[in-house]
Each structure stands twice: as C-alpha cells, then as structure tokens.
Design a protein around this motif. Structure first.
Motif, PDB file in Angstrom:
ATOM      1  N   GLY A  81      32.771  18.681  24.762  1.00 40.95           N
ATOM      2  CA  GLY A  81      32.031  18.681  26.022  1.00 40.95           C
ATOM      3  C   GLY A  81      32.182  20.003  26.757  1.00 40.95           C
ATOM      4  O   GLY A  81      31.225  20.540  27.300  1.00 40.95           O
ATOM      5  N   LEU A  82      33.395  20.537  26.748  1.00 41.59           N
ATOM      6  CA  LEU A  82      33.617  21.851  27.359  1.00 41.59           C
ATOM      7  C   LEU A  82      32.868  22.941  26.594  1.00 41.59           C
ATOM      8  O   LEU A  82      32.281  23.841  27.195  1.00 41.59           O
ATOM      9  CB  LEU A  82      35.111  22.152  27.416  1.00 41.59           C
ATOM     10  N   LEU A  83      32.888  22.849  25.256  1.00 43.46           N
ATOM     11  CA  LEU A  83      32.135  23.802  24.434  1.00 43.46           C
ATOM     12  C   LEU A  83      30.643  23.693  24.733  1.00 43.46           C
ATOM     13  O   LEU A  83      29.942  24.704  24.837  1.00 43.46           O
ATOM     14  CB  LEU A  83      32.397  23.553  22.948  1.00 43.46           C
ATOM     15  N   GLY A  84      30.160  22.479  24.870  1.00 40.81           N
ATOM     16  CA  GLY A  84      28.752  22.277  25.204  1.00 40.81           C
ATOM     17  C   GLY A  84      28.387  22.898  26.539  1.00 40.81           C
ATOM     18  O   GLY A  84      27.325  23.496  26.695  1.00 40.81           O
ATOM     19  N   LEU A 119      35.331  18.638  35.444  1.00 41.17           N
ATOM     20  CA  LEU A 119      35.541  17.196  35.395  1.00 41.17           C
ATOM     21  C   LEU A 119      34.345  16.482  34.768  1.00 41.17           C
ATOM     22  O   LEU A 119      34.503  15.566  33.962  1.00 41.17           O
ATOM     23  CB  LEU A 119      35.810  16.655  36.798  1.00 41.17           C
ATOM     24  N   SER A 120      33.148  16.958  35.092  1.00 44.44           N
ATOM     25  CA  SER A 120      31.941  16.364  34.500  1.00 44.44           C
ATOM     26  C   SER A 120      31.927  16.557  32.988  1.00 44.44           C
ATOM     27  O   SER A 120      31.584  15.639  32.246  1.00 44.44           O
ATOM     28  CB  SER A 120      30.688  16.995  35.096  1.00 44.44           C
ATOM     29  N   TRP A 121      32.302  17.756  32.531  1.00 41.17           N
ATOM     30  CA  TRP A 121      32.295  18.004  31.092  1.00 41.17           C
ATOM     31  C   TRP A 121      33.373  17.194  30.381  1.00 41.17           C
ATOM     32  O   TRP A 121      33.185  16.784  29.235  1.00 41.17           O
ATOM     33  CB  TRP A 121      32.436  19.491  30.797  1.00 41.17           C
ATOM     34  N   ILE A 122      34.492  16.924  31.027  1.00 44.07           N
ATOM     35  CA  ILE A 122      35.524  16.081  30.408  1.00 44.07           C
ATOM     36  C   ILE A 122      35.013  14.648  30.259  1.00 44.07           C
ATOM     37  O   ILE A 122      35.172  14.024  29.210  1.00 44.07           O
ATOM     38  CB  ILE A 122      36.831  16.151  31.215  1.00 44.07           C
ATOM     39  N   ILE A 123      34.381  14.139  31.303  1.00 44.63           N
ATOM     40  CA  ILE A 123      33.829  12.779  31.233  1.00 44.63           C
ATOM     41  C   ILE A 123      32.705  12.720  30.196  1.00 44.63           C
ATOM     42  O   ILE A 123      32.656  11.797  29.374  1.00 44.63           O
ATOM     43  CB  ILE A 123      33.336  12.325  32.618  1.00 44.63           C
ATOM     44  N   PHE A 124      31.817  13.713  30.235  1.00 40.28           N
ATOM     45  CA  PHE A 124      30.777  13.788  29.216  1.00 40.28           C
ATOM     46  C   PHE A 124      31.402  13.853  27.828  1.00 40.28           C
ATOM     47  O   PHE A 124      30.916  13.250  26.887  1.00 40.28           O
ATOM     48  CB  PHE A 124      29.904  15.031  29.408  1.00 40.28           C
ATOM     49  N   GLY A 125      32.475  14.614  27.705  1.00 37.02           N
ATOM     50  CA  GLY A 125      33.133  14.783  26.415  1.00 37.02           C
ATOM     51  C   GLY A 125      33.691  13.495  25.856  1.00 37.02           C
ATOM     52  O   GLY A 125      33.619  13.253  24.649  1.00 37.02           O
ATOM     53  N   ALA A 152      26.778  18.289  25.675  1.00 37.11           N
ATOM     54  CA  ALA A 152      28.116  17.777  25.376  1.00 37.11           C
ATOM     55  C   ALA A 152      28.160  17.173  23.976  1.00 37.11           C
ATOM     56  O   ALA A 152      29.128  17.367  23.235  1.00 37.11           O
ATOM     57  CB  ALA A 152      28.529  16.744  26.417  1.00 37.11           C
ATOM     58  N   VAL A 153      27.135  16.438  23.593  1.00 37.88           N
ATOM     59  CA  VAL A 153      27.079  15.851  22.249  1.00 37.88           C
ATOM     60  C   VAL A 153      26.980  16.955  21.195  1.00 37.88           C
ATOM     61  O   VAL A 153      27.647  16.890  20.156  1.00 37.88           O
ATOM     62  CB  VAL A 153      25.904  14.852  22.125  1.00 37.88           C
ATOM     63  N   ILE A 154      26.176  17.974  21.458  1.00 39.17           N
ATOM     64  CA  ILE A 154      26.057  19.100  20.511  1.00 39.17           C
ATOM     65  C   ILE A 154      27.410  19.770  20.319  1.00 39.17           C
ATOM     66  O   ILE A 154      27.822  20.050  19.185  1.00 39.17           O
ATOM     67  CB  ILE A 154      24.983  20.096  20.986  1.00 39.17           C
ATOM     68  N   GLY A 155      28.108  20.035  21.403  1.00 37.86           N
ATOM     69  CA  GLY A 155      29.433  20.640  21.307  1.00 37.86           C
ATOM     70  C   GLY A 155      30.408  19.770  20.535  1.00 37.86           C
ATOM     71  O   GLY A 155      31.186  20.256  19.705  1.00 37.86           O
TER      72      GLY A 155
END
Length: 86
Positions: free
Chosen positions: A40-43, A4-10, A66-69
């Motif tokens: 974000g998930l990739l990151g 969930l954090s990575w989705i929001i970050f994404g 997340a930004v890099i991904g």
C-alpha cells in the motif's frame, strides 16, 4: 492522514492480492499482511510518481494503487523465496 490511509488500504489490498494470486506463500498470513501494508505504501509512492495526487481520502483509484503495489511485492516475494527453496 496519508500514511495511515495507505496502511489501512494495504491491509485490505494484501487480502485482495492474495485472492488474485492464490497459492501457498512461504511466510503465511502474517507476512502476507505485512506485504499488503508495504505494498500500500509502495502504491502511494507509485501514484505520486506517475502523476497521482497521493492519498488524502479513501477513493477507488487510491485503492487500485494499493492493490497494484501489493501485487508487485507479492510477486517479488514469491520469486525470491520460491527460488531459494528449490
């Protein structure tokens, strides 16, 4: 909380990636948002592979991953779809 954090970050990272790499994307804003979420998930995955702790909370380093991904996916998306348009 990790996914969930990575989705929001994404979501946020997709907007930042679009700001860093301006230009007309073949898919529009919806595709850019989806690229941000997947980025974000990739990151998160890259972070775990390169010794990061993954994401358990909102931290600056997690956001950077997340930004890099998102940037990686946005560049790849543009390369694939801009070549097919030419």
């Amino acid at each position: 909380m990790g996914i969930l954090s990575w989705i929001i970050f994404g979501l946020i990272a997709g907007a930042i990636a679009k700001f860093i790499l301006p230009g007309k994307d073949p898919g529009g804003i919806i595709v850019t948002i989806l690229i941000g979420i997947v980025g974000g998930l990739l990151g998160g995955w890259l972070s775990s592979k390169f010794g990061g702790a993954g994401v358990n909370d909102f931290s600056l380093m997690s956001f950077v991953w997340a930004v890099i991904g998102s940037l990686i996916l946005l560049i790849a998306y543009r390369l694939v779809f801009n070549k097919s348009r030419s």
